[in-house]
Write a protein that holds these residues in place. Structure first.
Motif, PDB file in Angstrom:
ATOM      1  N   TYR A  29       0.901  -1.035  -0.005  1.00  0.00           N
ATOM      2  CA  TYR A  29      -0.426   0.091   0.155  1.00  0.00           C
ATOM      3  C   TYR A  29       0.736   1.120   0.129  1.00  0.00           C
ATOM      4  N   THR A  30       2.524   1.155   0.870  1.00  0.00           N
ATOM      5  CA  THR A  30       2.616   2.529   1.124  1.00  0.00           C
ATOM      6  C   THR A  30       3.349   2.617  -0.373  1.00  0.00           C
ATOM      7  N   SER A  33       1.196   4.337  -2.763  1.00  0.00           N
ATOM      8  CA  SER A  33       0.645   5.645  -2.449  1.00  0.00           C
ATOM      9  C   SER A  33       1.858   6.437  -2.904  1.00  0.00           C
ATOM     10  N   MET A  49      -7.126   9.892  -2.097  1.00  0.00           N
ATOM     11  CA  MET A  49      -7.148   9.607  -0.891  1.00  0.00           C
ATOM     12  C   MET A  49      -5.748   8.603  -0.509  1.00  0.00           C
ATOM     13  N   LEU A  50      -5.475   8.023  -1.605  1.00  0.00           N
ATOM     14  CA  LEU A  50      -3.671   6.718  -0.557  1.00  0.00           C
ATOM     15  C   LEU A  50      -2.923   7.948  -0.904  1.00  0.00           C
ATOM     16  N   ILE A  52      -2.779  10.627   0.397  1.00  0.00           N
ATOM     17  CA  ILE A  52      -2.661  11.849   1.603  1.00  0.00           C
ATOM     18  C   ILE A  52      -2.262  11.288   2.293  1.00  0.00           C
ATOM     19  N   SER A  53      -2.800   9.775   2.382  1.00  0.00           N
ATOM     20  CA  SER A  53      -2.330   9.098   3.819  1.00  0.00           C
ATOM     21  C   SER A  53      -1.239   8.813   4.370  1.00  0.00           C
ATOM     22  N   VAL A  56      -0.088   8.741   7.258  1.00  0.00           N
ATOM     23  CA  VAL A  56      -0.582   7.792   8.312  1.00  0.00           C
ATOM     24  C   VAL A  56       0.268   6.614   8.036  1.00  0.00           C
ATOM     25  N   VAL A  57       0.337   6.194   7.043  1.00  0.00           N
ATOM     26  CA  VAL A  57       1.270   4.981   6.969  1.00  0.00           C
ATOM     27  C   VAL A  57       2.668   4.932   7.232  1.00  0.00           C
ATOM     28  N   TYR A 302       1.218  15.829   0.119  1.00  0.00           N
ATOM     29  CA  TYR A 302       1.131  14.408  -0.320  1.00  0.00           C
ATOM     30  C   TYR A 302      -0.070  14.779  -1.373  1.00  0.00           C
ATOM     31  N   SER A 303      -0.205  15.431  -2.263  1.00  0.00           N
ATOM     32  CA  SER A 303      -1.525  15.633  -2.579  1.00  0.00           C
ATOM     33  C   SER A 303      -0.808  15.814  -4.067  1.00  0.00           C
TER      34      SER A 303
END
Length: 372
Positions: A29-30, A33, A49-50, A52-53, A56-57, A302-303
């Motif tokens: 997942y990371t 992204s 969505m991925l 901007i996360s 968090v990851v 991160y967008s």
């Protein structure tokens, strides 16, 4: 070996296997992204969505490294490598520590102040009439801050209340040149101007484009000595993050309802901002003069919005900022959504997020540039 010991070993093996499986999924997942942000292969809202996360990851990978170090240290390499790749690719967007640059070449130091003032608290009607101490503090602060060019988002003006007659007060303070998203709102008893630029330097030309009720672009070609630069002040569509409303809910149904509202607002925001940033790009590319873009972009580093602008102009925080630069004064609090981007012909000497000024739901940002 007793039966209890065997059962304990089986349970430990099960949880280690489960953790390793989750670790593999987290790493995939990371990396996905990273790839989406680095390549911008797609600008779909799900990709947003991925992206901007990513912070968090990063945190989850760090926790995973810690867990493996206490049980199976050799397995910590996976999340460790993933974190290292993220730091190499995107570390400067997250944390920097630069010292202010001294003026060593001839030129003019230009300080550009930008602040989403949340309408100076005008949503509280009684304050507009009584001019409370809190309101007077923010009004006086933005007037007295020492910067020759000031840019605002959610700017409010009222000719009917002297404290709120900010256009007139800026004029008296020496800012004889201005450009507004809604110029007609500058001369009424209750005017939501939205986006505003005030300058002590002459504005040779200006323009505006309204996106919706609160969002848009205002640009101004400002003459500084023998040079002219373009200031672009933007306020893009809101992120729609209202974490406080979710946390205030006492029932599961209320939490579910507010969470759906946040996700829906995020989706709408991604779509709208991806369209709006193309307008910003046009004003940058069509300018005959060096450009500085400032404002409330409502998007993190991160967008899609940030990456597209970063490919056109260097980011001032990354080149001259300090710390994390978090600019949002509400929950979740650890996001940077107010940015400045500058033309390489206007090198940045210093960049500051004034995070001790808490009059609004945003902090002011200030960049100092060298106009050669």
């Amino acid at each position: 070996m007793t039966l209890r010991m065997r059962v304990g070993q089986l349970i430990a093996f099960f949880f280690r296997s489960l953790l390793w499986s989750l670790n593999l999924l987290l790493a995939l997942y990371t990396c996905l992204s990273y790839w989406l942000l680095y390549s911008l292969q797609t600008e779909h809202w799900l990709a947003g969505m991925l992206m901007i996360s990513i912070p968090v990851v990063w945190f989850l990978n760090l926790v995973t490294v810690g867990l493996w170090l206490t049980t199976r240290p050799w397995r910590s390499w996976l999340s460790g490598i993933v974190l290292l790749i993220g730091i190499i690719l995107f570390g400067s967007r997250t944390f920097v520590w630069h010292q202010p640059n001294e003026l060593t070449t001839p030129g003019t130091r230009l300080k550009l102040f930008s602040y989403n003032v949340q309408a100076f608290g005008e949503q509280e009607y009684w304050e507009r009439r009584q001019s409370s101490p809190r309101v007077r503090r923010i009004l006086n602060y933005v007037l007295r801050y020492d910067a020759p060019i000031k840019c605002f988002q959610e700017f409010y003006n009222s000719t009917g209340v002297s404290d709120y007659d900010m256009v007139g007060r800026f004029e008296k303070a020496g800012y004889h040149y201005s450009a507004f998203l809604r110029p007609e709102a500058a001369h009424v008893a209750s005017g939501d101007i939205g986006i505003a630029i005030f300058s002590i330097y002459p504005i040779l030309d200006s323009g505006r484009e309204l996106f919706d009720t609160h969002n848009g672009i205002v640009w101004a070609n400002v003459k500084i000595g023998n040079d002219t630069i373009r200031i672009i002040n933007v306020h893009l569509h809101s992120m729609g993050i209202r974490v406080g409303k979710v946390l205030k809910q006492k029932k599961i149904k209320g939490v579910q309802h507010e969470t759906r509202g946040v996700l829906s607002a995020l989706r709408t925001g991604f779509i709208n901002r991806n369209e709006e940033v193309r307008k910003v790009e046009e004003y940058i590319q069509n300018s005959h003069y060096p450009v500085i873009v400032t404002g409330d972009h409502n998007d993190t580093p991160y967008s899609v919005v940030y990456e597209r602008l970063r490919r056109l102009l260097p980011n001032s925080f990354e080149e001259a900022g300090r710390g994390f630069g978090f600019s949002y004064n509400r929950l979740p609090g650890f996001i940077r959504i107010d940015h400045q981007f500058h033309d390489p012909k206007l090198p940045v000497l210093n960049f500051e997020t004034i995070n001790y000024v808490k009059y609004s739901d945003h902090y002011p940002i200030v960049g100092t540039y060298l106009v050669k």
